[in-house]
Design an enzyme around this catalytic site. Structure first.
Site, PDB file in Angstrom:
ATOM      1  N   GLU A  71       0.642  -1.481   0.014  1.00 23.39           N
ATOM      2  CA  GLU A  71       0.077  -0.122  -0.069  1.00 23.39           C
ATOM      3  C   GLU A  71       0.991   1.501  -0.022  1.00 23.39           C
ATOM      4  O   GLU A  71       1.516   1.502   0.974  1.00 23.39           O
ATOM      5  CB  GLU A  71      -1.093   0.063   1.049  1.00 23.39           C
ATOM      6  CG  GLU A  71      -1.915   1.214   1.272  1.00 23.39           C
ATOM      7  CD  GLU A  71      -2.936   1.143   2.485  1.00 23.39           C
ATOM      8  OE1 GLU A  71      -3.176  -0.072   3.079  1.00 23.39           O
ATOM      9  OE2 GLU A  71      -3.249   2.033   2.972  1.00 23.39           O
ATOM     10  N   LYS A 255      -6.950  -1.081  11.852  1.00 24.08           N
ATOM     11  CA  LYS A 255      -6.364  -1.554  10.631  1.00 24.08           C
ATOM     12  C   LYS A 255      -5.368  -0.602  10.266  1.00 24.08           C
ATOM     13  O   LYS A 255      -4.219  -0.963   9.803  1.00 24.08           O
ATOM     14  CB  LYS A 255      -7.416  -1.389   9.445  1.00 24.08           C
ATOM     15  CG  LYS A 255      -7.104  -1.868   8.133  1.00 24.08           C
ATOM     16  CD  LYS A 255      -6.428  -0.880   7.164  1.00 24.08           C
ATOM     17  CE  LYS A 255      -5.911  -1.799   5.896  1.00 24.08           C
ATOM     18  NZ  LYS A 255      -5.181  -0.748   4.998  1.00 24.08           N
ATOM     19  N   ASP A 271       4.378 -14.690  11.553  1.00 24.48           N
ATOM     20  CA  ASP A 271       3.115 -15.047  11.398  1.00 24.48           C
ATOM     21  C   ASP A 271       2.181 -13.911  11.635  1.00 24.48           C
ATOM     22  O   ASP A 271       1.734 -13.596  12.656  1.00 24.48           O
ATOM     23  CB  ASP A 271       2.815 -16.299  12.297  1.00 24.48           C
ATOM     24  CG  ASP A 271       1.634 -16.869  12.022  1.00 24.48           C
ATOM     25  OD1 ASP A 271       0.605 -16.024  11.351  1.00 24.48           O
ATOM     26  OD2 ASP A 271       1.033 -17.985  12.287  1.00 24.48           O
ATOM     27  N   HIS A 369      -2.174  10.821  -0.065  1.00 25.22           N
ATOM     28  CA  HIS A 369      -2.401   9.423  -0.729  1.00 25.22           C
ATOM     29  C   HIS A 369      -2.307   9.588  -2.167  1.00 25.22           C
ATOM     30  O   HIS A 369      -1.678   8.471  -2.895  1.00 25.22           O
ATOM     31  CB  HIS A 369      -3.744   8.751  -0.049  1.00 25.22           C
ATOM     32  CG  HIS A 369      -3.765   7.364  -0.450  1.00 25.22           C
ATOM     33  ND1 HIS A 369      -2.943   6.246   0.191  1.00 25.22           N
ATOM     34  CD2 HIS A 369      -4.394   6.609  -1.110  1.00 25.22           C
ATOM     35  CE1 HIS A 369      -3.326   5.167  -0.185  1.00 25.22           C
ATOM     36  NE2 HIS A 369      -3.992   5.253  -1.197  1.00 25.22           N
TER      37      HIS A 369
HETATM   38  C1  MEV Z   1      -5.791   3.038   5.281  1.00 26.03           C
HETATM   39  O1  MEV Z   1      -5.060   1.889   4.884  1.00 26.03           O
HETATM   40  C2  MEV Z   1      -5.811   3.145   6.839  1.00 26.03           C
HETATM   41  C3  MEV Z   1      -6.662   4.498   7.246  1.00 26.03           C
HETATM   42  O2  MEV Z   1      -8.319   4.254   7.030  1.00 26.03           O
HETATM   43  C4  MEV Z   1      -6.644   4.154   8.948  1.00 26.03           C
HETATM   44  C5  MEV Z   1      -7.624   4.977   9.391  1.00 26.03           C
HETATM   45  O3  MEV Z   1      -8.880   5.450   8.995  1.00 26.03           O
HETATM   46  O4  MEV Z   1      -7.285   5.535  10.703  1.00 26.03           O
HETATM   47  C6  MEV Z   1      -6.188   5.776   6.717  1.00 26.03           C
END
Ligand code: MEV
Length: 418
Positions: A71, A255, A271, A369
Site C-alpha cells: 500500500e 486497521k 506469522d 495518498h
Molecule cells: C488506510 O489503509 C488506513 C486508514 O483508513 C486508517 C484510519 O482510518 O485510521 C487511513
C-alpha cells in the site's frame, strides 16, 4: 535518494555483508529451492516491496524499520509520524514476558469442578512434564510457567473443562513449542480428570505477551499549513474518540495501526495472521470492540498517545531463520531479542495510527495518498520509466487519479512522440 544509493546507505548502517545487501534486491533472497522446503506444492515466488521507515527513536535508540507492504503512503506515513514523535523524545516501549497460552479442551468430565481442583493440585507435576517436551527452551530460561483450569458451563456441546498452560517462549514466536507441550500433557490430563482431551493448541489471544508504546508530541510540532497545532491535536483526540466509542470506526482505526504492525511482522518472517487475530481479539476483550490506542493531552499540554496489544513475534525459529531477507530485516532493525522486536513493532503501529489520524483530522487522507497511489495507477495503465512521473504529474494536476485517465494520458503522450 536514488534507489541504489538508498540500498548502499542501509547496507552501511546495518553493516550488511555483500550477500545480505543483495538479498534486499531480490538477487540472493528467497530461492525456489528454499521456498519448496518451506511450504507444500510450491510453483513459484511472490514478491512485495520492502521499504524502510525512518526517523524512529525507540527507547532512546535510532531505529530503521523494514516494512513489506503493497500500500502506498504507509512507509511515508510512519516516517512522518516518527518525526513528530522524535520532537517529543521518540517512543518509549516495553514488552511483558514472552508467555503464550496453550489450551487443552477436556470433554466428558463427570464433575468438571472437582476435576478442576484435581488438575490444580497436580500443577507442579504437569509443568515438569510440559518442560520435558522442550529442554532447549528450558535451558534458555523459558518453559512452562503456570497452569490454569476453567469450567465453561454453557457451550453448544455442554459443559467442558479448559486447561491453560502458560509457557514462556523466550525469543521464539512459540507456536510449535506450545503445541508440542500441550500434546504431551494430554494423556496425563485425561488420567487426572477421567475426561477426553480433544483440542491441544495455542491461543492467539496472547494477552500475556503484550507490547506497549507511548509517545508525546509537542503541540507546536503538529502545526501544518493553515492548521494550528492546537487544532490538529484536538482533531486527533476527537478522531480517536469515535474509535473508542464505535466499532465501525474502531475496525478502521485499528486497521491503520496494523498498517504499521503487519509490514514489519512480514518483513521479519513472522506469522502476521497470528498477530492480526491477537490484535482484534484483544480489541474486543471487554465484550465491545474498541480502539487499541488512546490519544489525550498530557499535563504539559502535549499530545500523548499509547498503544497496547498482544505481539507474538520471534527472532528465532520458523521463517525468521529460513527466509534470507527476513534475516536481513532483523539485522537492519538491530533487534537482539523478541522483546526488542515487539517494542519496535508496537512503536511503528502507534506512529502509523498518528499519521492516519493527523491526515484524517486535517486535509483528509486522499490528498497525500493520491500522489503516491497515482504511481501504481500509472504503472497499471502501462507507463514505464519516465512516463510514470509524467502521467502522475498530469493526473494529480487535474485532480483525476483514475485508471481510464492514466490510459488516455499515456496514449496522448505516446502519440505526441510519434
Ligand atoms: C488506510 O489503509 C488506513 C486508514 O483508513 C486508517 C484510519 O482510518 O485510521 C487511513
Amino acid at each position: 535518494m536514488p534507489l541504489e544509493e538508498r540500498v548502499g546507505r542501509i547496507a552501511a548502517w546495518a553493516e550488511l555483508a555483500e550477500d545480505e545487501a543483495k538479498a534486499l534486491g531480490g538477487a540472493m533472497g528467497l530461492s525456489l529451492t528454499r521456498a519448496d522446503q518451506m511450504i507444500e506444492n510450491v510453483v513459484g515466488l511472490y514478491s512485495l516491496p520492502l521499504g524502510i521507515a525512518v526517523n524512529f527513536v525507540v527507547n532512546g535508540r535510532d531505529v530503521l524499520a523494514p516494512m513489506v507492504v503493497e500500500e502506498p503512503s504507509v512507509v511515508a506515513g510512519a516516517s512522518f509520524a516518527a518525526k513528530l514523535a522524535r520532537a517529543g523524545g521518540g517512543f518509549r516501549a516495553t514488552a511483558t514476558a514472552p508467555e503464550m497460552i496453550g489450551q487443552l479442551q477436556v470433554l466428558d468430565v463427570t464433575d468438571p469442578w472437582s476435576a478442576r481442583l484435581d488438575l490444580l493440585a497436580t500443577r507442579d507435576e504437569l509443568l515438569s512434564l510440559a518442560n520435558e517436551s522442550d529442554p532447549v527452551i528450558v535451558e534458555l530460561g523459558g518453559g512452562a510457567r503456570d497452569l490454569e483450569a476453567r469450567v465453561i458451563e454453557y457451550t453448544p456441546a455442554g459443559p467442558m473443562l479448559v486447561v491453560h498452560l502458560i509457557f514462556d517462549c523466550r525469543d521464539a514466536m512459540g507456536a510449535n513449542a506450545v503445541n508440542t507441550a500441550c500434546e504431551s500433557l494430554a494423556p496425563r490430563i485425561e488420567q487426572i480428570t477421567g475426561g477426553r482431551v480433544l483440542l491441544r493448541i495455542l491461543s492467539n489471544l496472547a494477552d500475556r505477551r503484550l507490547a506497549r508504546a507511548r509517545c508525546t508530541v509537542p503541540v507546536e510540532a503538529l502545526a501544518y499549513g493553515d492548521f494550528a497545532g492546537e487544532q490538529v491535536a484536538q482533531g486527533i483526540i476527537e478522531a480517536y474518540a469515535l474509535a473508542a466509542a464505535d466499532p465501525y470506526r474502531a475496525a478502521t482505526h485499528n486497521k491503520g495501526i496494523m498498517n504499521g504492525v503487519d509490514p514489519i511482522v512480514i518483513a521479519t518472517g513472522n506469522d502476521w495472521r497470528a498477530v492480526e487475530a491477537g490484535a482484534h481479539a484483544y480489541a474486543a476483550r471487554s465484550g465491545r470492540y474498541t480502539s487499541l490506542s488512546t490519544w489525550a493531552r498530557d499535563a504539559e499540554g502535549n499530545l500523548a498517545g499509547t498503544l497496547e496489544m498482544p505481539l507474538a513475534v520471534g527472532t528465532v525459529g520458523g521463517a525468521t531463520r529460513v527466509h534470507p531477507t527476513a534475516q536481513v530485516a532483523l539485522k537492519i532493525l538491530g533487534a537482539r531479542t523478541a522483546r526488542e522486536l515487539a517494542e519496535t513493532i508496537v512503536s511503528v503501529g502507534l506512529a502509523q495510527n498518528l499519521a492516519a489520524l493527523r491526515a484524517l483530522a486535517t486535509e483528509g487522507i486522499q490528498r497525500g495518498h493520491m500522489r503516491l497511489h497515482a504511481r501504481q495507477v500509472a504503472v497499471a495503465a502501462g507507463a514505464a520509466g519516465d512516463e510514470v512521473t509524467q502521467v502522475v504529474e498530469r493526473m494529480v494536476a487535474e485532480g483525476r487519479v483514475r485508471p481510464d485517465r492514466a490510459e488516455t494520458i499515456l496514449a496522448e503522450m505516446r502519440n505526441e512522440q510519434l
